[in-house]
Design an enzyme around this catalytic site. Structure first.
Site, PDB file in Angstrom:
ATOM      1  N   LEU A 147      10.714  -2.098  -1.404  1.00  0.00           N
ATOM      2  CA  LEU A 147       9.915  -0.877  -1.383  1.00  0.00           C
ATOM      3  C   LEU A 147       8.537  -1.252  -1.897  1.00  0.00           C
ATOM      4  O   LEU A 147       8.398  -2.100  -2.783  1.00  0.00           O
ATOM      5  CB  LEU A 147      10.526   0.203  -2.289  1.00  0.00           C
ATOM      6  CG  LEU A 147      11.831   0.862  -1.845  1.00  0.00           C
ATOM      7  CD1 LEU A 147      12.293   1.853  -2.917  1.00  0.00           C
ATOM      8  CD2 LEU A 147      11.669   1.575  -0.502  1.00  0.00           C
ATOM      9  N   ASP A 148       7.508  -0.613  -1.349  1.00  0.00           N
ATOM     10  CA  ASP A 148       6.165  -0.835  -1.865  1.00  0.00           C
ATOM     11  C   ASP A 148       6.114  -0.498  -3.354  1.00  0.00           C
ATOM     12  O   ASP A 148       6.868   0.357  -3.842  1.00  0.00           O
ATOM     13  CB  ASP A 148       5.151   0.041  -1.126  1.00  0.00           C
ATOM     14  CG  ASP A 148       4.922  -0.407   0.307  1.00  0.00           C
ATOM     15  OD1 ASP A 148       5.281  -1.548   0.643  1.00  0.00           O
ATOM     16  OD2 ASP A 148       4.389   0.410   1.090  1.00  0.00           O
ATOM     17  N   ARG A 149       5.202  -1.136  -4.044  1.00  0.00           N
ATOM     18  CA  ARG A 149       5.067  -0.893  -5.482  1.00  0.00           C
ATOM     19  C   ARG A 149       4.899   0.590  -5.803  1.00  0.00           C
ATOM     20  O   ARG A 149       5.462   1.100  -6.769  1.00  0.00           O
ATOM     21  CB  ARG A 149       3.862  -1.682  -5.999  1.00  0.00           C
ATOM     22  CG  ARG A 149       3.596  -1.516  -7.485  1.00  0.00           C
ATOM     23  CD  ARG A 149       2.377  -2.314  -7.915  1.00  0.00           C
ATOM     24  NE  ARG A 149       2.077  -2.094  -9.311  1.00  0.00           N
ATOM     25  CZ  ARG A 149       1.039  -2.632  -9.950  1.00  0.00           C
ATOM     26  NH1 ARG A 149       0.206  -3.416  -9.289  1.00  0.00           N
ATOM     27  NH2 ARG A 149       0.834  -2.394 -11.222  1.00  0.00           N
ATOM     28  N   THR A 151       5.891   3.180  -4.090  1.00  0.00           N
ATOM     29  CA  THR A 151       6.948   4.037  -3.543  1.00  0.00           C
ATOM     30  C   THR A 151       8.145   4.033  -4.481  1.00  0.00           C
ATOM     31  O   THR A 151       8.551   2.989  -4.988  1.00  0.00           O
ATOM     32  CB  THR A 151       7.387   3.530  -2.150  1.00  0.00           C
ATOM     33  OG1 THR A 151       6.253   3.505  -1.285  1.00  0.00           O
ATOM     34  CG2 THR A 151       8.443   4.439  -1.547  1.00  0.00           C
ATOM     35  N   HIS A 246       4.404  -0.751   5.751  1.00  0.00           N
ATOM     36  CA  HIS A 246       3.626   0.481   5.582  1.00  0.00           C
ATOM     37  C   HIS A 246       3.816   1.449   6.757  1.00  0.00           C
ATOM     38  O   HIS A 246       2.934   2.264   7.047  1.00  0.00           O
ATOM     39  CB  HIS A 246       2.127   0.174   5.414  1.00  0.00           C
ATOM     40  CG  HIS A 246       1.821  -0.646   4.209  1.00  0.00           C
ATOM     41  ND1 HIS A 246       0.580  -1.217   3.994  1.00  0.00           N
ATOM     42  CD2 HIS A 246       2.577  -1.016   3.147  1.00  0.00           C
ATOM     43  CE1 HIS A 246       0.591  -1.889   2.851  1.00  0.00           C
ATOM     44  NE2 HIS A 246       1.792  -1.782   2.320  1.00  0.00           N
TER      45      HIS A 246
END
Length: 318
Positions: A147-149, A151, A246
């Site tokens: 997961l993105d930082r 999110t 993304h």
């Protein structure tokens, strides 16, 4: 067993064993090059310094047992920013109430926003380091996906190689159903819409990743379903059918409704207004995952509740 062969001129040649089979090459390099900034690892991948069986390799490529990986000579800086043990303990304990599933095969955590899945690139601690501190008896703990930082939400960690392989295969075949909750800017007028727009990933100077909708990119599709309308924003459920970098954020931007608090793809003026109203982060949350449990073979659905700060913001949102 992964084997390091005799290297010529400081180059390392690593033969992949079963314990790393199925891993992405970037994740494998993170385990092999501890202390090297993540941006540097992506740079040596982009420039072809890392080779798989003699050929160039993309960061998302998965390695197999028997593969031969060439790792270039790198100087690893000594860590001078190791956190005190008390800070590590406190970080690990912070994760305890966020554990959603913890069994013999896997662990699912409701990842907090603002914390990367891996330490590195100026970040002393990541989720995987915290989990390893929390479960020191576990012999095997590996991230299944990312997961993105910025999110929050469901993040799966495998406790066995067999579980990692099973879950990697499900993710590769898009057999895992992922549902995110997002607040997008403006009025999303349709109850449901599938955005089918190819995405092209570009790496800008400094290693920052930017993605744009482009026919030259890779196929990507996301279904958005309207949940609740506000005056200046809309709460939506987003289901990505592919796993591009993304993806939800760029598809929302492509539709003219970027996600609230998105500093990379959003609207600066609207983000300032959201901050004034109390939103201090990206409003994107991995709320639900459905997959086949690698141990029982049964379909499992895991849900992560919205963080209190997001729920509070919705209650105040006009």
């Amino acid at each position: 067993m992964t084997e390091t062969l005799r290297p010529p001129a400081s180059v390392r040649l690593v033969r992949i064993g079963e314990e790393h089979a199925g891993q992405r090459i970037d994740n494998f390099l993170l385990t092999q090059l501890k202390g090297v900034p993540k941006s540097h690892i992506y740079r040596i991948l982009r420039t072809g310094q890392v080779r798989l069986n003699g050929g160039r390799i993309d960061a998302a490529r998965r390695i197999a047992s028997g593969d031969l990986v060439r790792i270039p000579p790198l100087q690893v800086a000594a860590r001078t920013d190791e956190p005190p043990s008390g800070a590590v303990d406190a970080f690990a304990e912070r994760l305890t109430p966020r554990i959603l599933i913890d069994d013999s095969e896997l662990l699912v955590i409701n990842k907090p926003a603002g914390i990367a899945v891996h330490g590195g690139s100026g970040l002393v601690l990541g989720i995987i380091e915290g989990v390893r501190k929390l479960r020191p008896e576990a012999r095997y703990l590996e991230l299944v996906h990312r997961l993105d930082r910025d999110t929050s939400g469901c993040l799966v960690i495998a406790k066995k190689r067999s579980a990692l392989r099973s879950l990697h295969e499900q993710f590769r075949e898009n057999a895992v159903k992922k549902v995110y909750t997002a607040l997008v800017t403006g009025a999303w007028n349709q109850k449901m819409r599938t955005v089918d727009a190819a995405l092209d990933k570009n790496v800008l100077q400094g290693g920052e990743r930017m993605v744009k909708a482009s026919a030259a990119g890779k196929a990507a599709a996301t279904t958005f379903r309207r949940l609740r309308a506000f005056q200046t924003a809309t709460l939506v459920a987003a289901e990505p059918h592919t796993g591009r970098t993304h993806q939800i954020r760029v598809h929302a931007q492509f539709m003219g409704h970027p996600i609230a608090g998105d500093e990379r793809y959003g609207l600066s003026e609207r983000n300032r207004a959201f901050r004034q109203q109390g939103l201090r982060r990206l409003f994107l949350h991995a709320s639900r995952l459905t997959f086949v449990h690698p141990g029982s073979g049964r379909t499992l659905t895991v849900e992560a509740p919205l963080d209190a700060e997001l729920q509070s913001f919705l209650e105040r949102c006009p």
